[in-house]
Structure formats: structure tokens, C-alpha cells
Enzyme design. Structure first.
Site, short mmCIF file in Angstrom:
data_model
loop_
_atom_site.label_atom_id
_atom_site.label_comp_id
_atom_site.label_asym_id
_atom_site.label_seq_id
_atom_site.Cartn_x
_atom_site.Cartn_y
_atom_site.Cartn_z
N HIS A 154 0.28 -10.09 10.65
CA HIS A 154 0.99 -9.43 9.56
C HIS A 154 0.24 -9.60 8.24
CE1 HIS A 154 4.26 -7.08 8.30
NE2 HIS A 154 5.19 -7.59 9.10
N GLY A 205 -2.09 0.69 6.96
CA GLY A 205 -2.52 0.14 5.69
C GLY A 205 -3.41 1.11 4.94
N SER A 206 -4.25 0.59 4.09
CA SER A 206 -5.09 1.43 3.24
C SER A 206 -6.21 2.09 4.04
CB SER A 206 -5.70 0.60 2.11
OG SER A 206 -6.69 -0.28 2.62
N GLU A 227 -2.70 4.45 10.89
CA GLU A 227 -1.81 5.16 9.96
C GLU A 227 -2.18 4.64 8.58
OE1 GLU A 227 0.62 5.77 7.29
OE2 GLU A 227 2.10 4.54 8.36
N LEU A 228 -2.84 5.49 7.80
CA LEU A 228 -3.49 5.04 6.57
C LEU A 228 -2.82 5.63 5.33
CD1 LEU A 228 -7.14 5.31 7.94
CD2 LEU A 228 -5.55 3.39 8.10
N CYS A 261 3.20 5.08 2.30
CA CYS A 261 2.16 6.09 2.54
C CYS A 261 2.76 7.49 2.56
CB CYS A 261 1.45 5.81 3.87
SG CYS A 261 0.57 4.25 3.92
N GLU A 358 -4.52 8.05 -4.35
CA GLU A 358 -3.19 7.66 -3.90
C GLU A 358 -2.58 6.72 -4.93
OE1 GLU A 358 -0.90 5.90 0.03
OE2 GLU A 358 -2.96 5.26 -0.35
#
Length: 591
Positions: A154, A205-206, A227-228, A261, A358
Site C-alpha cells: 500500500h 497511481g500516477s 490505472e493511472l 483520477c 492533471e
């Protein structure tokens, strides 16, 4: 040292010593062993764990929600909703996983083919801080149902949430070792990915970190789901229900403190309704209550970390310097914690930070456009492609426009959100692969083709002639029984059959087929020559002829008719006349 810090005050809550290499090694060994046993259970048995997970999550909802609020800073009501969503997702896969993973039959010539779904093994989940429970369970529920094990690494800022997830799994009865939580620093991830006991990787994350994870997993030739980042457009056309769009836009941007996101970040509005939208939106944003996330009535808590606030404020200042108009907010809040006010920027254009980058926090960027063509073009003018919202009353036009938007999901007249029933994921620099839905459960499986050709005749099976008494009858109850003459003789699915009638004394020339054949005498008596041996056949007698074996039939009676039923183990059967060598395709009309 791994620290837990309260973002509302900046005060340290706890600190943890990372797991040692020996502890990590033991956890990987235990996970691999547990998963090897877990995969042997039928999916209907595995989903029992998911039902227990839902029960445990709901029973501890208040406790886990307060932990999320303390470590991450979201309002308590949103944290409770996060726990509930985890429980709902576990229940969804408990109900639907057996159907999602069911064998899929595929008809193939001379075969019994199917597609089956086998688990990959132990999956490493590198998870973010913004939805500390949800991000894990939306992956873990389908992964566990499919027969995989999990290793959770995590985010370093939510170690107490990570340990609480381990507690939930243990209390729900997960097999020992199957789901491990490792408290390790970021530099340990590369070694985990490379380890042979890890079969695949999922990361949320990024984009910057995602490219590193992708490179490491690619070097190890391991499946990955990423999944960014996202810079989701919220497109409001001139014919939209503007009040409804503005009200939804507030939630779309500021839920979870704007730290998602899939938050709407760029509001692209046609000029004809831009003033109306901006006024309604700004009024609603100004009414948001910023405060301690544990207090009732708080709409907006702090950002999760001080560096996130600094980055966001820099993006606002650069956008204003480039010509954006600041309507609300834009100033760092004095006092303890990492608070930032809800901020609205108008007249944002490409080239400004708030449009191109972003913005991960409570900042909304409004861009005005002349028409729908420009709206779609600017919506797609981003390196990201996660979600998009489209607002219009013309649903016929919307049906065409959604195909033009570059995104993994498009919501028409609604709030972009994940849903256990629907696949979730992005394109471009928002990543690849899907979570949730049937597609999500099939990401971490081996989609295996199983092709089964015709079986050889059983031991002791007559080489040519089979009498009815030679096959056991299947008792069907009520005094009825079935003798499987054709299908047993062929040893495969019946693919092509037909009947041939012979006048008195008639016969067919010696020939071969490219597949096994079974012939049943329906009426009369026949003489069958099979591989040079003649057999006299009566009604209901069956012959079995292997592919390539010369054979022919003729009517034993010179006056009475004779009829046969023939069956081939292929829909593309051919017949080759031995005397001439001519080959023709067989169908129901050619025999």
C-alpha cells in the site's frame, strides 16, 4: 520508517518499521502455497469468502471509515460510503463470478472445444492512498474469486489502513497466507515484481510511477493492469440542462477533495450557456464547507500531503499568470493541516497548467468553446483518457458523440463513477487493462483453449460391426432406455449426418473419408465391405469406420429397399473414390 500522519493537523499518528527481507520472503512463500490450494476449489466455494468480506466490512464500517479519515483526510461520510462500496463489490462478485468464469464452449470441426479461465497465481497490488480500502477491494474481490492470491503493497501514507485491510481478510476467514500485506518502502517494489512467486501486477497511481511499474513488469514478462492519471473533461453543450449539469459538476470535481483520477477536472462549456453555467457552478462551490474531515457537515477536508498542496497551488499560480481568471479560492489556507480552498478558474485555455496537467485537488478549470466540434476537440486534447462526461438533451446526437471522445468511460448527463457491474479503466497515459465487470475478473486469468478431438474406440470395441447388444443401454426411468449407437461409435459430437436409400441390389463404390464415420442400418439388410472384410448387417446394426479406411455398402436384397443413417465427425467431411482417386465434399445431398 513508514509514518502515518493526520493531514488535518500535520501531526504524526503512528510509525512502523518496514518488514524485513526475511519477512517478505516468508510472506511470498506462504502466499504461493496458499494460492496453490485455493485455486483447486470450485469458484462456488471461493465466493463464500467474498460474502464474509462484505459482512466484516459492514460490521466495522464506522471504525474503518474513521481510520480512512484520519490517515487520508476525506470527510467521514465519504469514507463510510467507500467501505459500503467495497462491500457491494464483494457481493457482486460473489453472485456473478461463477457466470463470469464459466467455461465457454466453441463448436469446432471434429472436436469438443471450449475456453476455460484458470487463475494466474499471486498478484502484487501496488495501491494508492486516495481510496485506501476501495482501490484494494475492487481488485481483490474478482482476483480472489478467480482463484488468485494477493500481496498488498500500500501507499506509505496509509499504513494503518493497510493493516486494517489485513484484519478484514483475516476476520472474514481468508486462508492463512493467501492475502498478505507488506509494509515496505517504494524501492522494494522492483524486487517484488521480479520475484518468480509473483505472477502479475496491478497498479493504481500516477502516470509517472506507472511507467516505472510497466517497465519493471515488462522486463519480467508479467501481466499488468495500470490505472493511472486523468484529466477528465466535463462537456456541457448549449442544449444541456444547465442547472443539473452545474450541480453535478460540483460533486464531480470536489468529491474526495478533488483527489481522484476520475474527478472531472476540465469543464468545457459552449459559449451560449457558459455564463449561466459559471454562475450556477461558482455559487454552489462557494457554499462548500471546508473543515475538519471528522466533523459533521464538512464538505471538503485537507489534501493528503503538504507536497500535493504545494504542487496544486503552483499550477493555479501558473495558470493565472498565463491569463486564466480566478473566480474563487486560489490561496493557501493558514493554520495547521494541508487545507486548500475550493478554487474555480475561468477562461482556461490549452497551454495553461490547469488545462494541460492533471490537477489533483479542489481546483476546477473552465474552458469556453464556440461549438460542439471545438468542444470534442479540446476534450480529446490531453495525454489522458480515463473518463468523460457529456451533457446534452439530444440523446441521438450524444450516441454519436460518445464514440468521438477518447476515454475508457463516457457518462451522458451523469457523474463519472466506477461501478462493479461495468468495466473501469483508461486509454493513452491513463493506463491499460480493466477492473470491475466481467472484464475485470478476466484480467488475471489464463484464458485457456481446450481442444478435444474424436476419442479412439474404447478397448474391445469391434473394428467394424457393432451389434446393439454390444453397447450398454442407459436406463432413463419409466421403462425407457437409450442405446447410444451413433455418438458412442463416433466418439465425438455429431456434426454432419444424413440418410441414403438403396434400391434392390444397389450399392456404392469403394471409398474413404477424411474423418470417422458411423452408419446405422435403418431398414432392410446390407452388406458392408470394410477394409477388405464383408459383414452382413441387419436393422439397427452399426458400423464404425476410421478415417482413411476403404469401405462400401450395398443392398443385400435384390428386390426390397434398404436405408442407412450416416454420421461424420466433421462438418467438412470429404469422400475419396478408391478407383479414381477423385475427392468430393460430402453433404446431406451428395451421399
Amino acid at each position: 520508517m513508514i509514518l502515518s500522519v493526520d493531514p488535518a493537523s500535520g501531526v504524526e499518528l503512528a510509525r512502523f518499521t518496514p518488514h524485513s527481507p526475511a519477512e517478505v520472503d516468508a510472506a511470498l512463500d506462504a502466499a504461493a502455497g496458499a494460492q496453490a490450494r485455493w485455486r483447486t476449489l470450485d469458484v462456488t466455494e471461493r465466493v463464500g469468502l467474498l460474502r464474509e468480506l462484505a459482512r466484516v466490512l459492514r460490521a466495522g464500517k464506522e471504525k474503518y471509515a474513521r481510520l480512512i479519515t484520519a490517515e487520508m483526510g476525506k470527510p467521514l461520510a465519504e469514507a463510510e460510503a467507500e467501505i459500503e462500496k467495497c462491500a457491494v463489490t464483494c457481493e457482486h462478485y460473489a453472485e456473478h463470478a461463477p457466470a463470469y468464469l464459466a467455461d465457454r464452449p466453441v463448436v469446432s470441426n471434429a472436436s469438443e472445444s471450449k475456453v476455460v479461465y484458470d487463475p494466474l497465481g499471486v498478484v502484487l497490488a501496488v495501491m494508492p492512498w486516495n481510496y485506501p480500502f476501495w482501490q484494494f477491494f475492487r481488485f481483490a474481490a474478482p482476483a480472489l474469486a478467480a482463484g488468485n492470491g494477493t500481496i498488498l503493497k500500500h501507499a506509505g501514507t496509509v499504513p494503518q489502513c493497510a493493516l486494517a485491510i489485513a484484519e478484514v481478510l483475516r476476520d472474514a476467514g481468508a486462508p492463512a497466507g493467501l492475502c498478505a500485506t507488506l509494509l515496505v518502502e517504494a524501492d522494494a517494489v522492483a524486487g517484488l515484481i521480479a520475484d518468480d512467486r509473483i505472477a502479475a501486477v496491478t497498479f493504481t497511481g500516477s502516470t509517472q510511477v506507472g511507467t516505472i511499474i510497466a517497465a519493471q513488469a515488462g522486463a519480467a514478462l508479467k501481466k499488468q493492469v495500470l490505472e493511472l492519471g486523468g484529466s477528465d473533461p466535463f462537456v456541457v453543450l448549449a442544449d444541456a440542462d444547465v442547472p443539473a449539469a452545474a450541480a453535478t459538476a460540483v460533486r464531480a470535481r470536489f468529491v474526495n477533495g478533488g483527489q481522484s483520477c476520475v474527478n472531472a477536472k476540465r469543464f468545457i462549456v459552449e459559449d451560449a450557456v457558459a455564463d449561466e453555467f459559471v454562475e450556477a457552478f461558482t455559487t454552489a462551490v462557494a457554499a462548500l464547507r471546508i473543515g475538519h474531515p471528522g466533523s459533521p457537515g464538512t464538505d471538503l477536508g485537507p489534501l493528503a500531503r503538504e507536497n500535493l498542496r504545494a504542487t496544486l497551488h503552483d499550477q493555479v499560480e501558473r495558470s493565472v499568470a498565463a491569463g486564466a481568471k480566478l473566480l474563487l479560492g486560489g490561496e493557501v489556507v493558514d493554520g495547521p493541516g494541508f487545507f486548500y480552498p475550493p478554487t474555480v478558474l475561468d477562461h482556461v485555455t490549452p497551454g495553461m497548467a490547469a488545462f494541460d496537467e492533471e490537477t489533483f485537488g479542489p481546483v476546477a478549470a473552465i474552458t469556453r468553446v464556440t461549438d460542439v466540434t471545438e468542444a470534442i476537440a479540446l476534450a480529446n486534447r490531453t495525454e489522458f483518457g480515463l473518463g468523460a462526461a457529456l451533457w446534452t438533451r439530444d440523446l441521438g446526437r450524444a450516441a454519436h458523440l460518445v464514440r468521438e471522445l477518447d476515454a475508457g468511460a463516457v457518462f451522458v448527463n451523469g457523474l463519472v463513477a466506477s461501478d462493479a457491474r461495468l468495466p473501469f479503466g483508461g486509454i493513452k497515459k491513463s493506463g491499460y487493462g480493466r477492473e470491475l465487470g466481467a472484464e475485470g475478473i478476466q484480467e488475471f486469468v489464463n484464458t485457456k483453449t481446450v481442444w478435444t478431438g474424436p476419442a479412439a474406440p474404447p478397448a474391445g470395441f469391434p473394428a467394424s460391426v457393432l451389434r446393439p447388444a454390444a453397447l450398454p443401454a442407459h436406463n432413463r426411468g419409466g421403462g425407457a432406455s437409450t442405446v447410444p449407437l451413433v455418438t458412442r461409435a463416433i466418439g465425438a459430437r455429431v456434426f454432419l449426418n444424413g440418410t441414403t436409400a438403396f434400391e434392390g441390389g444397389a450399392g456404392i463404390p469403394l471409398h474413404t473419408h477424411n474423418c470417422p464415420e458411423s452408419v446405422v442400418i435403418l431398414d432392410g439388410e446390407a452388406i458392408a465391405e470394410i477394409d477388405g472384410v464383408e459383414h452382413r448387417l441387419s436393422r439397427w446394426d452399426t458400423t464404425y469406420v476410421d478415417a482413411g479406411t476403404p469401405h462400401r455398402f450395398r443392398n443385400a436384397s435384390a428386390t426390397e429397399p434398404m436405408r442407412i443413417l450416416w454420421t461424420y465427425a466433421s462438418v467438412e467431411a470429404t469422400r475419396t473414390i478408391v478407383e479414381t482417386g477423385v475427392t468430393t465434399r460430402v453433404d446431406a445431398e451428395s451421399r
